[in-house]
Design a protein around this motif. Structure first.
Motif: not given
Length: 292
Positions: A10-23, A25-36, A65-67
């Protein structure tokens, strides 16, 4: 067979093309993945422990919790590493808040300390304290239904502890694993069913990245190489390829280990490729399931 999305990237190194930074953004990605994945028909989503990427229980609980909030039917889980800073009681309290809000849908995945030396016994006292804290919360918080608690690991010792505590066990398998179904045979034979609900139950945790054609599989392989944590070893951790390549390997593992649950992780930072991989894996599992 139950199908779980095991979200271990859920969390990748910042400064990269696909980076997620912090809780957040990670929660947003979790919601998207869980819903799909709920729309695809998967049975659950775990914001699970991968010691190489995420250790802190509050991040995992936030994502789970977000998911759980945005989905309506799938199981949602989170993880704890034992031992962890702050002890198991604090982790139990955070998790039980999730269980109270979403009864009958919550899983807790308990992992061993990734920094422990090879062969170090599972931290039994910490696990005992954690289970005691969860039972206390269960009695006094009175959720509608108790959460499901998994022990996860790669060693015979981990499976033996799960059997002793009467808990479901999740066996983690790297792509180059040596077949050890005896771990699960011992677990199933000696699991203390009177010690806890829901056992014996076996999950197989696999890293699979599946693509429609060799070119897309190569693109997935490149992204996976980027997303591997810095502490990863040189050995392959993910089975990558087209359905035709993955099918015989997956069929062999399902026949060898006979899991009740399959937890699949595709640690790829490209959401569309990850969802396509889960779709193809779901089709493979459907085709490999024995006829009723």
């Amino acid at each position: 067979m139950e199908l779980i999305v095991d979200d271990q990237a859920p969390i990748h190194v910042s400064g990269r093309e696909h980076a997620l930074t912090g809780t957040a953004a990670a929660a947003q990605e979790a919601v998207r993945l869980a819903l799909d994945c709920e729309e695809l028909g998967w049975d659950g989503y775990w914001a699970a422990v991968d010691p190489g990427t995420v250790r802190h229980s509050h991040m995992l609980t936030a994502m789970a919790s977000a998911a759980a909030t945005i989905t309506g039917s799938i199981r949602v889980g989170t993880g704890l590493v034992l031992p962890e800073d702050g002890g198991p009681v604090r982790g139990a309290a955070g998790f039980m808040s999730l269980a109270h809000l979403h009864p009958r849908r919550t899983d807790l995945i308990v992992a061993t300390d990734p920094d422990a030396a090879h062969g170090t016994p599972f931290p039994g006292p910490r696990l005992t304290a954690l289970l005691a804290a969860l039972r206390y919360e269960d009695v006094h918080g009175s959720p509608t239904a108790p959460p499901r608690i998994w022990l996860t690991g790669q060693r015979a010792e981990d499976a033996a502890v799960a059997a002793a505590y009467g808990l479901p066990f999740c066996l983690e398998l790297p792509a180059d694993h040596l077949p050890r179904p005896d771990f699960l045979d011992h677990y199933r034979k000696f699991c203390r069913t009177e010690a806890g609900p829901g056992a014996p139950r076996v999950a197989l945790a696999l890293r699979i990245a599946c693509a429609d054609n060799p070119d897309e599989a190569a693109a997935l392989q490149a992204l996976l190489a980027w997303a591997e944590p810095p502490t990863a070893t040189a050995r392959p951790r993910t089975l990558v390829g087209t359905p035709d390549r993955i099918r015989p390997h997956l069929a062999h593992l399902l026949d060898l280990y006979r899991p009740d649950t399959l937890a699949v992780s595709t640690p790829c930072p490209d959401h569309a490729l990850r969802i396509r991989s889960y779709t193809l894996v779901q089709d493979l599992v459907t085709g490999l399931r024995p006829a009723p």
